[in-house]
Enzyme design. Structure first.
Site, PDB file in Angstrom:
ATOM      1  N   ALA A  78       0.725  -1.020   0.073  1.00 58.59           N
ATOM      2  CA  ALA A  78      -0.281   0.096  -0.216  1.00 58.59           C
ATOM      3  C   ALA A  78       1.012   1.225   0.076  1.00 58.59           C
ATOM      4  O   ALA A  78       2.071   1.443   0.626  1.00 58.59           O
ATOM      5  CB  ALA A  78      -0.938  -0.029   1.215  1.00 58.59           C
ATOM      6  N   ASP A  79       0.376   2.343  -0.700  1.00 54.62           N
ATOM      7  CA  ASP A  79       1.101   3.235  -0.459  1.00 54.62           C
ATOM      8  C   ASP A  79      -0.011   4.790  -0.377  1.00 54.62           C
ATOM      9  O   ASP A  79      -1.086   4.867  -1.070  1.00 54.62           O
ATOM     10  CB  ASP A  79       1.858   3.830  -1.727  1.00 54.62           C
ATOM     11  N   THR A  80       0.290   5.585   0.654  1.00 56.03           N
ATOM     12  CA  THR A  80      -0.915   6.615   0.730  1.00 56.03           C
ATOM     13  C   THR A  80      -0.125   7.897   0.490  1.00 56.03           C
ATOM     14  O   THR A  80       0.981   8.286   0.756  1.00 56.03           O
ATOM     15  CB  THR A  80      -1.159   6.646   2.221  1.00 56.03           C
ATOM     16  N   GLY A 115      -3.171   3.764  -2.413  1.00 54.21           N
ATOM     17  CA  GLY A 115      -3.299   2.628  -3.230  1.00 54.21           C
ATOM     18  C   GLY A 115      -2.726   1.482  -2.924  1.00 54.21           C
ATOM     19  O   GLY A 115      -1.989   1.533  -1.966  1.00 54.21           O
TER      20      GLY A 115
END
Length: 195
Positions: A78-80, A115
């Site tokens: 995940a990437d925020t 994402g």
């Protein structure tokens, strides 16, 4: 329930974030933490904000490609990102950078987009979730207090919604609260149950 659904997989959360690990645990997923080193979070110009978040989560999953090929692993990355207008705010470089970011967010609406990529040897799914966050107008004193006491240098946009600033500075949010914490668990749960 979900652990039974995923029993044929060895689930790996490829994230150093204790907040993501806690959220995934609370949903009922049995998993281990991936230990591979991170990637440089650089993305091509011209992508929409949603595409940036998805691109970065896929980039993070790419370092596990060899591992999934010969195993029953299911990798979750995940990437925020935090977006204010056209600007993408990453993690602050230092105290001054954190203060500057929060001064920009003060009194404004911004987007928090996470994402997420799910990858096994047979399947790969990537999605993004967008939450709108509204900050009240904050004084420099409040901003400096938060930065000095909570040191939000590992957080995109220089804040954690679950911390003091979220309780005192955020007026409203539209969308998933947990997405702002770092993992859109409702959407993730739905996608894992379909995996």
């Amino acid at each position: 329930m979900i652990s039974e659904h995923l029993k044929d997989f060895e689930v790996v959360l490829a994230s150093k974030s204790p907040r993501r690990a806690q959220l995934l645990k609370e949903v009922g997923v049995d998993f281990t933490i991936g230990t591979k080193s991170g990637v440089e979070e650089i993305f091509p110009r011209g992508l929409s904000h949603q595409e940036v978040a998805k691109y970065l989560s896929e980039l993070k999953s790419s370092v596990y490609q060899d591992e999934v090929t010969e195993s029953n692993k299911l990798i979750i990355t995940a990437d925020t990102i935090v977006c204010l207008g056209d600007e993408v705010l990453g993690k602050p470089a230092d105290r001054q950078d954190a203060i500057k970011m929060l001064q920009k967010l003060s009194g404004n609406k911004h987007s928090v987009i996470t994402g997420v990529t799910l990858m096994s040897k047979n399947k790969k799914v990537t999605f993004a979730v967008d939450t709108k966050v509204y900050f009240k107008q904050m004084s420099n004193q409040e901003i400096e207090y938060y930065v000095d006491h909570y040191k939000p240098f590992d957080k995109a946009g220089a804040y954690g919604i679950q911390e003091w600033i979220g309780m005192t500075g955020i007026e409203t949010i539209e969308g998933s609260y947990f997405n702002v914490v770092g993992l859109p668990v409702q959407k993730l749960y739905t996608e894992l149950m379909k995996f």
